[in-house]
Scaffold this active site. Sequence first.
Site, PDB file in Angstrom:
ATOM      1  N   LYS A 283       0.842  -1.198   0.000  1.00 55.06           N
ATOM      2  CA  LYS A 283       0.000   0.000   0.000  1.00 55.06           C
ATOM      3  C   LYS A 283       0.874   1.242   0.000  1.00 55.06           C
ATOM      4  CE  LYS A 283      -3.767  -1.945   2.827  1.00 55.06           C
ATOM      5  NZ  LYS A 283      -4.875  -1.818   1.866  1.00 55.06           N
ATOM      6  N   ARG A 357      -9.880 -11.933   2.272  1.00 60.48           N
ATOM      7  CA  ARG A 357     -10.711 -13.012   1.727  1.00 60.48           C
ATOM      8  C   ARG A 357      -9.968 -14.343   1.724  1.00 60.48           C
ATOM      9  NH1 ARG A 357     -11.507  -9.603  -3.642  1.00 60.48           N
ATOM     10  NH2 ARG A 357     -11.349  -8.000  -2.020  1.00 60.48           N
TER      11      ARG A 357
HETATM   12  N1  BES Z   1      -7.859  -4.048   4.701  1.00 62.51           N
HETATM   13  C1  BES Z   1      -8.080  -3.663   3.373  1.00 62.51           C
HETATM   14  C2  BES Z   1      -9.420  -2.962   3.152  1.00 62.51           C
HETATM   15  C3  BES Z   1      -9.642  -1.639   3.834  1.00 62.51           C
HETATM   16  C4  BES Z   1      -9.476  -0.456   3.119  1.00 62.51           C
HETATM   17  C5  BES Z   1     -10.077  -1.572   5.115  1.00 62.51           C
HETATM   18  C6  BES Z   1      -9.714   0.759   3.727  1.00 62.51           C
HETATM   19  C7  BES Z   1     -10.323  -0.360   5.723  1.00 62.51           C
HETATM   20  C8  BES Z   1     -10.143   0.807   5.037  1.00 62.51           C
HETATM   21  C9  BES Z   1      -8.065  -4.874   2.457  1.00 62.51           C
HETATM   22  O1  BES Z   1      -7.263  -5.927   2.842  1.00 62.51           O
HETATM   23  C10 BES Z   1      -7.567  -4.404   1.142  1.00 62.51           C
HETATM   24  O2  BES Z   1      -6.464  -3.970   1.074  1.00 62.51           O
HETATM   25  N2  BES Z   1      -8.415  -4.492   0.123  1.00 62.51           N
HETATM   26  C11 BES Z   1      -8.068  -4.086  -1.182  1.00 62.51           C
HETATM   27  C12 BES Z   1      -8.658  -5.094  -2.134  1.00 62.51           C
HETATM   28  C13 BES Z   1      -8.231  -4.916  -3.551  1.00 62.51           C
HETATM   29  C14 BES Z   1      -6.752  -5.213  -3.702  1.00 62.51           C
HETATM   30  C15 BES Z   1      -9.052  -5.830  -4.402  1.00 62.51           C
HETATM   31  C16 BES Z   1      -8.649  -2.700  -1.420  1.00 62.51           C
HETATM   32  O3  BES Z   1      -9.751  -2.430  -0.938  1.00 62.51           O
HETATM   33  O4  BES Z   1      -8.005  -1.899  -2.053  1.00 62.51           O
HETATM   34 ZN    ZN Z   2      -5.254  -5.710   2.151  1.00 62.19          ZN
END
Ligand code: BES
Ligand code: ZN
Length: 506
Positions: A283, A357
């Site tokens: 990230k 997931r």
């Molecule tokens: N933990 C994150 C989702 C999240 C985002 C929680 C903002 C709280 C606030 C999750 O593991 C994630 O990174 N999801 C990705 C999925 C994508 C790569 C398909 C996302 O939402 O960008």
């Molecule tokens: Zn994530």
Amino acid sequence: MKFTVQRTLIERVNAQAVGVFIFEEKELFRRQTAALREMIGPAASPLESGFFTGKPQQVLPLYPADHRVLILVGAGKQSQCTAEKIRRSAALAAKTARSLRASTLALLEPDPEILSSSPLGQDGRLWETTGAAIAEGVILGLYRFDRYITKHADAEPDITRVQIVTPSASRLRLLKRGLEYGRVVSESTCLARDLANAPANEITPASLARKAAEVGRANRIRVRILTEQKIRALGMGGLIGVSQGSARPPRFVVMEMNRNSRRSTVVLVGKGVTFDSGGISIKPSAGMAEMKMDMSGAAAVIGTFAAAAKLKLPCRLVGLIPCTENLPSGTALKPGDILRHINGKTSEVDNTDAEGRLILADALGYADRYKPDLVIDLATLTGACVVALGHAAAGMLGNDEPTMAQLREAGDRTYERVWQLPMFEEYEKLIKSDVADVKNVGGRWAGAITGAMFLKNFIGTYKWVHLDIAGTAMLEEATDYTAKGGSGFGVRLLIDFLNHLKKTPG
Ligand code: BES
Ligand code: ZN
Ligand code: ZN
């Protein structure tokens, strides 16, 4: 904080601050303030300015000669009075009292005549609901995460004693019952908040599992902690895969309550990613710190168990919490890797940041051994859900409409609201993989939905609801009774839902 209901009169209340709910309709406002004028005389003169009208969020401290502070809080219109309005105004009274450095607070019951002909009066359990709402507003409103801040002399001291005041013996009994419920669900929500707010150097997979065990010991809940070897032996390829980038091994927590109950079995699954850096699909650094809260689903499950045990809910409850960090390293999961999950199905990892997931897949597969009537998972799963619904509602997806309708009602009552998103079959192709049974990301569109579509591959024959709490679990800005940070979302929702669950199996 000691929290009681007392039968006494306002004149006799022994507290530094006394909170009074004031309703907005002209006639009611006049009647309520006239009574105050009579009691405190010239100290009521700030009312004459007309600034305070009883609107929600308005507050007026008055200083009668008896050295107490009388805190008038706007309760809004009688015609719009709900439990949520009571929660909010109780929180405002408590926060005001604390900012005035009062350490004891009394809250007068809202005027019975006004309340009984308000929408809240239609409730059927008016005074229990009111007692609960006041307790929730006060306890949740006063919550702060200051454990790591070295105390300064100028820090606002805690409120140590709160009492709800009524002159009526019959209402006293009902308010007490409601207060007890509200206190339990709120303290359990604060437990969930504490877990989410604690930094990732405190809450690790092992320490999160230990916290679950501690809660178990304190509440006679059976808790087992599976370690890496067992997780691997069970075939939980998703949890092993995500954890392999971290120096800290994973844990899988199993909580069980009322094991021998013949009531329906409900399994609660909580995402327990104690820090989500994204892994190799890392990230951006701005805002990454927020990902210490990626175990908010786990926190909600632990909080719900604490409350369910204290309230002696009769159903058989199972909690499943996969715990891991998601970090990049030389041994980390890579894009393109293929994992085999507990139910034998494989997933292609296209993005290591879609890790939630992957670990939930194993937990949902594991859930099948309990032959549950219902499985609810809570996960901070997708940023897409935050884009869709913001912070006001969690995304809800699943395979059983009646259950989702019940959750929606519980959400409306508790104001931990959920909003359904569809699982049309058209979305299936978005996560089709060329090399495995399913792919862990679905591209740009409908991200919250493709997350749920992925999970659907791993459920058993049970009814299932997925709650995407990415937007509701952590707030960027405080609301009336939720400070910035972890909200503890899910505890009040699930307890209310379980409380309304019909008593027979199936
Ligand atoms: N933990 C994150 C989702 C999240 C985002 C929680 C903002 C709280 C606030 C999750 O593991 C994630 O990174 N999801 C990705 C999925 C994508 C790569 C398909 C996302 O939402 O960008
Ligand atoms: Zn994530
Ligand atoms: Zn995550």
